[in-house]
Design an enzyme around this catalytic site. Structure first.
Site, PDB file in Angstrom:
ATOM      1  CG  ASN A 101      -2.307   0.565   0.883  1.00 19.20           C
ATOM      2  OD1 ASN A 101      -2.405   1.600   0.234  1.00 19.20           O
ATOM      3  ND2 ASN A 101      -3.358  -0.091   1.337  1.00 19.20           N
ATOM      4  CG  HIS A 131      22.448   3.734  10.224  1.00 15.15           C
ATOM      5  ND1 HIS A 131      23.307   3.881   9.158  1.00 15.15           N
ATOM      6  CD2 HIS A 131      21.201   3.804   9.710  1.00 15.15           C
ATOM      7  CE1 HIS A 131      22.618   4.060   8.052  1.00 15.15           C
ATOM      8  NE2 HIS A 131      21.332   4.020   8.354  1.00 15.15           N
TER       9      HIS A 131
END
Length: 211
Positions: A101, A131
């Site tokens: 979607n 990260h």
């Protein structure tokens, strides 16, 4: 011939429910999306393996490495403003009849697999890496994999993190953050506590909610 017959039957049935004019508009939107899918396949012809898939307005595929690979099954449908980014030796595999979607983001540098018939609601983020703030240099990525099974329903605003496996036939509740193993045939819910505090009172009222 069987496919053409099926298309005619489906179009006739949709025309009765929606009206001829709106059915034509819907089918035109599908055709435009399929055309955009072929454009991305042409741009990244060395990286993308696919048959017929649809990407609606402002959805995009970005590939930044010659070794990256994308496999898209037939009749995959991607709505508006979705972003697929594949870098390094990333491998993105999307099974047939997957529905994605609006405003979804998939970021792949290792491997992400989405099984056939899976439905993904708006604003879902899927990442096979994150990260490491302790390593500011070039080796700052923590890399894993994401595997989503077949016939999975993923609710709005879900975040799926690296090293996650979701089994077949699972439902991921809206707003969940998923990390780890979700067994087959499971409803996954993040429990939360909401706090409400009256402006004239120092005491806080806690209401437990499950999304």
């Amino acid at each position: 011939m069987n496919i053409l017959t099926k298309i005619i039957k489906n179009t006739t049935a949709e025309s009765r429910k929606r009206g001829v004019y709106y059915t034509l508009l819907m089918n035109l939107s599908y055709l435009i999306g399929i055309s955009r899918g072929y454009i991305f396949k042409l741009i990244y012809f060395k990286n993308i393996s696919s048959t017929v898939f649809s990407m609606q307005a402002n959805s995009r595929i970005e590939i930044f490495n010659k070794n990256a690979k994308v496999s898209i099954g037939k009749f995959v449908f991607v709505r508006k403003n979705a972003s697929f980014r594949i870098d390094f030796e990333g491998e993105l595999n999307i099974g047939e009849k997957v529905f994605i979607n609006d405003n979804c983001n998939i970021n792949c540098v290792s491997k992400i697999t989405i099984g056939r018939n899976t439905k993904i609601a708006p604003n879902v983020c899927i990442n096979d890496h994150d990260h490491n703030y302790k390593e500011p240099g070039n080796n700052h990525l923590k890399i894993g994999e994401v595997t989503i099974g077949e016939n999975v329903w993923i609710g709005s605003n879900v975040v799926i993190l690296r090293n996650t496996t979701i089994g077949d036939n699972c439902v991921i509740a809206a707003g969940s953050i998923v990390n780890g193993n979700v067994p087959t045939n499971t409803l996954f819910i993040n429990k939360r506590e909401n706090q409400m505090q009256n402006f004239k009172s120092a005491s806080a009222k806690t209401i437990k909610t499950a999304n």
